[in-house]
Design a protein around this motif. Structure first.
Motif, mmCIF file in Angstrom:
data_model
loop_
_atom_site.group_PDB
_atom_site.id
_atom_site.type_symbol
_atom_site.label_atom_id
_atom_site.label_comp_id
_atom_site.label_asym_id
_atom_site.label_seq_id
_atom_site.Cartn_x
_atom_site.Cartn_y
_atom_site.Cartn_z
ATOM 1 N N ILE A 61 9.441 -3.009 9.177
ATOM 2 C CA ILE A 61 8.737 -3.282 7.940
ATOM 3 C C ILE A 61 9.220 -2.420 6.891
ATOM 4 O O ILE A 61 9.209 -1.214 6.986
ATOM 5 C CB ILE A 61 7.077 -3.188 8.434
ATOM 6 C CG1 ILE A 61 6.563 -4.141 9.430
ATOM 7 C CG2 ILE A 61 6.456 -3.387 6.870
ATOM 8 C CD1 ILE A 61 5.378 -4.205 9.688
ATOM 9 N N ASN A 62 9.833 -2.944 5.809
ATOM 10 C CA ASN A 62 9.997 -2.164 4.613
ATOM 11 C C ASN A 62 9.122 -2.651 3.453
ATOM 12 O O ASN A 62 8.900 -3.583 3.144
ATOM 13 C CB ASN A 62 11.349 -2.459 4.154
ATOM 14 C CG ASN A 62 11.878 -1.576 3.013
ATOM 15 O OD1 ASN A 62 12.012 -2.266 1.848
ATOM 16 N ND2 ASN A 62 12.136 -0.502 3.115
ATOM 17 N N ALA A 63 8.296 -1.763 2.876
ATOM 18 C CA ALA A 63 7.353 -2.000 1.868
ATOM 19 C C ALA A 63 7.010 -0.941 1.211
ATOM 20 O O ALA A 63 7.137 0.459 1.485
ATOM 21 C CB ALA A 63 6.192 -2.579 2.715
ATOM 22 N N PRO A 64 6.267 -0.827 -0.142
ATOM 23 C CA PRO A 64 6.130 0.130 -0.708
ATOM 24 C C PRO A 64 4.683 0.482 -0.016
ATOM 25 O O PRO A 64 3.939 -0.185 0.492
ATOM 26 C CB PRO A 64 5.731 -0.530 -2.370
ATOM 27 C CG PRO A 64 5.534 -1.690 -2.051
ATOM 28 C CD PRO A 64 6.315 -2.313 -0.720
ATOM 29 N N ARG A 65 4.038 1.914 -0.390
ATOM 30 C CA ARG A 65 2.541 2.212 -0.051
ATOM 31 C C ARG A 65 2.400 2.176 1.570
ATOM 32 O O ARG A 65 1.193 2.042 1.816
ATOM 33 C CB ARG A 65 1.752 1.603 -1.033
ATOM 34 C CG ARG A 65 1.879 1.791 -2.385
ATOM 35 C CD ARG A 65 0.926 1.171 -3.276
ATOM 36 N NE ARG A 65 0.889 -0.428 -3.000
ATOM 37 C CZ ARG A 65 2.011 -1.316 -3.390
ATOM 38 N NH1 ARG A 65 2.978 -0.924 -4.096
ATOM 39 N NH2 ARG A 65 1.586 -2.496 -3.227
ATOM 40 N N LEU A 66 3.400 2.066 2.316
ATOM 41 C CA LEU A 66 2.857 2.072 3.968
ATOM 42 C C LEU A 66 2.251 3.544 4.178
ATOM 43 O O LEU A 66 1.494 3.432 5.016
ATOM 44 C CB LEU A 66 4.105 2.088 4.678
ATOM 45 C CG LEU A 66 4.739 0.607 4.509
ATOM 46 C CD1 LEU A 66 6.212 0.705 5.193
ATOM 47 C CD2 LEU A 66 4.059 -0.286 5.413
ATOM 48 N N ASP A 67 2.393 4.561 3.492
ATOM 49 C CA ASP A 67 1.744 5.736 3.428
ATOM 50 C C ASP A 67 0.657 5.685 2.396
ATOM 51 O O ASP A 67 1.095 6.152 1.246
ATOM 52 C CB ASP A 67 2.594 6.941 3.467
ATOM 53 C CG ASP A 67 2.254 8.269 3.243
ATOM 54 O OD1 ASP A 67 0.937 8.462 3.655
ATOM 55 O OD2 ASP A 67 2.721 9.475 2.717
ATOM 56 N N ASP A 68 -0.494 5.157 2.752
ATOM 57 C CA ASP A 68 -0.943 5.269 4.054
ATOM 58 C C ASP A 68 -1.862 3.961 4.134
ATOM 59 O O ASP A 68 -2.818 3.728 4.755
ATOM 60 C CB ASP A 68 -2.051 6.154 4.242
ATOM 61 C CG ASP A 68 -2.421 6.622 5.721
ATOM 62 O OD1 ASP A 68 -1.759 5.885 6.426
ATOM 63 O OD2 ASP A 68 -3.536 7.089 5.899
ATOM 64 N N LEU A 69 -1.431 2.891 3.432
ATOM 65 C CA LEU A 69 -2.108 1.420 3.558
ATOM 66 C C LEU A 69 -1.951 1.016 4.885
ATOM 67 O O LEU A 69 -2.689 0.117 5.432
ATOM 68 C CB LEU A 69 -1.432 0.755 2.279
ATOM 69 C CG LEU A 69 -1.966 0.903 0.958
ATOM 70 C CD1 LEU A 69 -1.502 -0.294 0.191
ATOM 71 C CD2 LEU A 69 -3.420 1.302 0.622
ATOM 72 N N ALA A 70 -0.817 1.301 5.489
ATOM 73 C CA ALA A 70 -0.709 0.757 6.940
ATOM 74 C C ALA A 70 -1.782 1.596 7.660
ATOM 75 O O ALA A 70 -2.305 0.944 8.850
ATOM 76 C CB ALA A 70 0.672 1.190 7.552
ATOM 77 N N GLY A 71 -1.917 2.959 7.540
ATOM 78 C CA GLY A 71 -3.288 3.454 8.117
ATOM 79 C C GLY A 71 -4.525 2.863 7.907
ATOM 80 O O GLY A 71 -5.633 2.477 8.779
ATOM 81 N N CYS A 72 -4.692 2.462 6.529
ATOM 82 C CA CYS A 72 -5.956 1.845 6.213
ATOM 83 C C CYS A 72 -6.223 0.407 7.066
ATOM 84 O O CYS A 72 -7.361 0.410 7.457
ATOM 85 C CB CYS A 72 -5.977 1.718 4.806
ATOM 86 S SG CYS A 72 -6.289 3.128 3.743
ATOM 87 N N LEU A 73 -5.064 -0.330 6.893
ATOM 88 C CA LEU A 73 -5.376 -1.711 7.367
ATOM 89 C C LEU A 73 -5.548 -1.401 9.173
ATOM 90 O O LEU A 73 -6.223 -2.261 9.761
ATOM 91 C CB LEU A 73 -4.213 -2.430 7.119
ATOM 92 C CG LEU A 73 -4.685 -3.907 7.332
ATOM 93 C CD1 LEU A 73 -5.917 -4.631 6.765
ATOM 94 C CD2 LEU A 73 -3.588 -4.992 7.308
ATOM 95 N N ALA A 74 -4.885 -0.649 9.775
ATOM 96 C CA ALA A 74 -4.958 -0.298 11.120
ATOM 97 C C ALA A 74 -6.604 0.066 11.597
ATOM 98 O O ALA A 74 -6.805 -0.614 12.535
ATOM 99 C CB ALA A 74 -4.066 0.674 11.769
ATOM 100 N N VAL A 75 -7.176 0.717 10.726
ATOM 101 C CA VAL A 75 -8.392 1.204 10.753
ATOM 102 C C VAL A 75 -9.355 0.227 10.675
ATOM 103 O O VAL A 75 -10.229 -0.093 11.510
ATOM 104 C CB VAL A 75 -8.727 2.497 10.134
ATOM 105 C CG1 VAL A 75 -10.072 2.831 10.073
ATOM 106 C CG2 VAL A 75 -8.086 3.665 10.428
ATOM 107 N N MET A 76 -9.150 -0.697 9.735
ATOM 108 C CA MET A 76 -9.956 -1.609 9.521
ATOM 109 C C MET A 76 -9.773 -2.843 10.483
ATOM 110 O O MET A 76 -10.813 -3.634 10.917
ATOM 111 C CB MET A 76 -9.846 -2.280 8.064
ATOM 112 C CG MET A 76 -10.525 -3.349 7.715
ATOM 113 S SD MET A 76 -12.469 -3.181 7.729
ATOM 114 C CE MET A 76 -12.648 -2.264 6.266
ATOM 115 N N GLU A 77 -8.768 -3.119 10.697
ATOM 116 C CA GLU A 77 -8.543 -4.159 11.838
ATOM 117 C C GLU A 77 -9.047 -3.779 13.231
ATOM 118 O O GLU A 77 -9.757 -4.536 13.830
ATOM 119 C CB GLU A 77 -7.000 -4.458 12.231
ATOM 120 C CG GLU A 77 -6.076 -5.036 11.092
ATOM 121 C CD GLU A 77 -5.730 -6.586 11.195
ATOM 122 O OE1 GLU A 77 -6.738 -7.013 12.169
ATOM 123 O OE2 GLU A 77 -5.019 -6.960 10.737
ATOM 124 N N ALA A 78 -8.989 -2.611 13.454
ATOM 125 C CA ALA A 78 -9.660 -2.051 14.901
ATOM 126 C C ALA A 78 -11.216 -1.952 14.883
ATOM 127 O O ALA A 78 -11.971 -2.609 15.441
ATOM 128 C CB ALA A 78 -9.291 -0.724 15.148
#
Length: 436
Positions: A237-254
């Motif tokens: 996955i190549n994207a802007p703002r993975l630090d830390d939107l990937a963390g945010c969505l992982a927390v919300m998904e869980a």
């Protein structure tokens, strides 16, 4: 494409600033039936029910009440940060040179500047607008590319490929248009800027928002990469703002997928991590401690219950982790460096830049075993100090045992970063196991 990966890419593309990220997270909570709380009101909380509290529009704490009293069972917290390194606008300042209209910028956090050049950039943020006697905040995203930061031709800078330091004040102001003919006169100071009552940038934003720019009271605006998130090959996955939107969505998904447990579960999304967390909604503030205290007080309180709850709690700080870069092997400790696609990383540091210690490591080991996942370890080289996270801040302010974990990532703080899709799925599974 896995639906969780698709949701991550859509979330990132819809969240060019922390304000938009929090707005989108709130939308997910509303859809899940969570109730919004006001810090100015008295709270009545029910076991098993979901609630959330937002501060400043860019920070958010959601929680699901436990089935037993928090003083006896404690809290299960997972947190991430909503902000990313970026370039912020000084929208009141008018820069004009030889008819070029430029945006005055300043660095937010520590972005890798070179990646911002020569690409279409949008403008997004939060705008305070006067409406009658009231002032309301409105989210803004430019409806097309808004600016570009042009490089100098190589013919005029032959040494650029040998390394070049960009001056943010002089060379980085973005070009966003040409001055209209009647406004092309330059200042006597050499044409670098000319003051107007309302800057051209605010006029254009007001036009898109259908408001009089004179009614724009203030604005928090940032440039963002206008290009969408992408899948590279089958896995990256190549994207802007993975630090830390990937963390945010992982927390919300869980968090959203979990069921009520004996302990109260929290999902925390703090702003300003990239600049030290010293804001009303940052990890350095009283925000989290206030919410935890009010959860206990809304149930019952015998004086020591709040402190008992903290001692019974556990926390996971979710942020990006440096991943092995094959082009720079000398920058890593080969025994403590994660690679993409091999699972999430548990981060440690002798100087406690990360919260993980020999006790809190058990939190990660237990959750990983329950989710049947392999975890990797990250420690920086002994002669390199890593960046800090919300983990040690949260641990020191609450006394809660905390472990730092992250998606292994390439090009951290670049305008576009890269992670493995499988690591994101592992992170969600890991956090679900923790919440259970």
């Amino acid at each position: 494409m896995d639906q969780k990966i698709k949701r991550l890419m859509e979330f990132i593309d819809a969240s060019p600033t922390p304000y938009h990220a929090v707005d989108n997270l709130i939308g997910m909570l509303d859809a899940a039936g969570a109730q919004r709380l006001d810090e100015r009101q008295v709270w009545q909380l029910e076991p098993g029910a979901m609630y959330y509290v937002s501060r400043s529009g860019n920070s958010l704490i959601a929680f699901r009440m436990g089935l037993r009293f928090s003083g006896d069972t404690g809290f299960l917290l997972a947190g991430a940060h909503t902000d990313s390194p970026s370039l912020k606008l000084r929208p009141e300042k008018q820069l004009k040179s030889k008819g070029y209209l430029r945006l005055a910028l300043e660095s937010y956090g520590s972005p890798i500047l070179s990646g911002w050049l020569d690409r279409p950039l949008g403008v997004a943020g939060n705008v305070a607008v006067r409406e009658g006697s009231d002032i309301h905040s409105r989210l803004f995203v430019s409806d097309k590319p808004f600016a570009v930061i042009p490089n100098l031709a190589i013919h005029l800078n032959r040494e650029i490929n040998k390394g070049f330091e960009y001056n943010l004040h002089q060379q980085m102001p973005a070009v966003f248009g040409l001055a209209r003919a009647e406004n092309q006169e330059e200042s006597q100071a050499g044409g670098s800027h000319a003051e107007r009552e309302i800057s051209e940038i605010l006029e254009r934003i007001g036009e898109q928002m259908a408001v009089d720019p004179a009614n724009i009271v203030s604005a928090d605006l940032r440039l963002f990469d206008y290009g969408p998130s992408q899948i590279i090959g089958e896995e990256l996955i190549n994207a802007p703002r993975l630090d830390d939107l990937a963390g945010c969505l992982a927390v919300m998904e869980a968090f959203s997928a979990s069921e009520a447990q004996e302990a109260t579960q929290l999902a925390c999304f703090f702003d300003a991590e990239e600049i030290g967390s010293m804001t009303p909604g940052g990890a350095q503030s009283a925000y989290l401690r206030d919410i935890l205290a009010r959860i206990v007080l809304a149930s019952r309180n015998s004086g020591q219950d709040f402190y008992r709850a903290l001692a019974n709690s556990a926390c996971i700080s979710v942020d990006a982790s440096q991943a092995w870069h094959p082009g720079y092997p000398e920058k890593f400790d080969e025994f403590y460096t994660p690679v993409l696609g091999k699972g999430i990383a548990v981060k440690s540091n002798a100087n406690m830049n990360y919260a993980t210690d020999f006790t809190s490591l058990q939190i990660a080991e237990t959750a990983a075993a329950k989710a049947h996942l392999q975890i990797q370890r990250y420690m920086a080289r002994a002669d390199i100090q890593p960046g800090k996270t919300i983990g040690p801040i949260t641990a020191s302010r609450t006394g809660i045992s905390t472990v730092d974990v992250g998606h292994p990532m390439l090009a951290m703080h670049a305008i576009r970063e890269t992670i493995a899709a499988s690591d994101h799925l592992d992170m969600i599974a890991f956090l679900r196991a923790f919440y259970s």
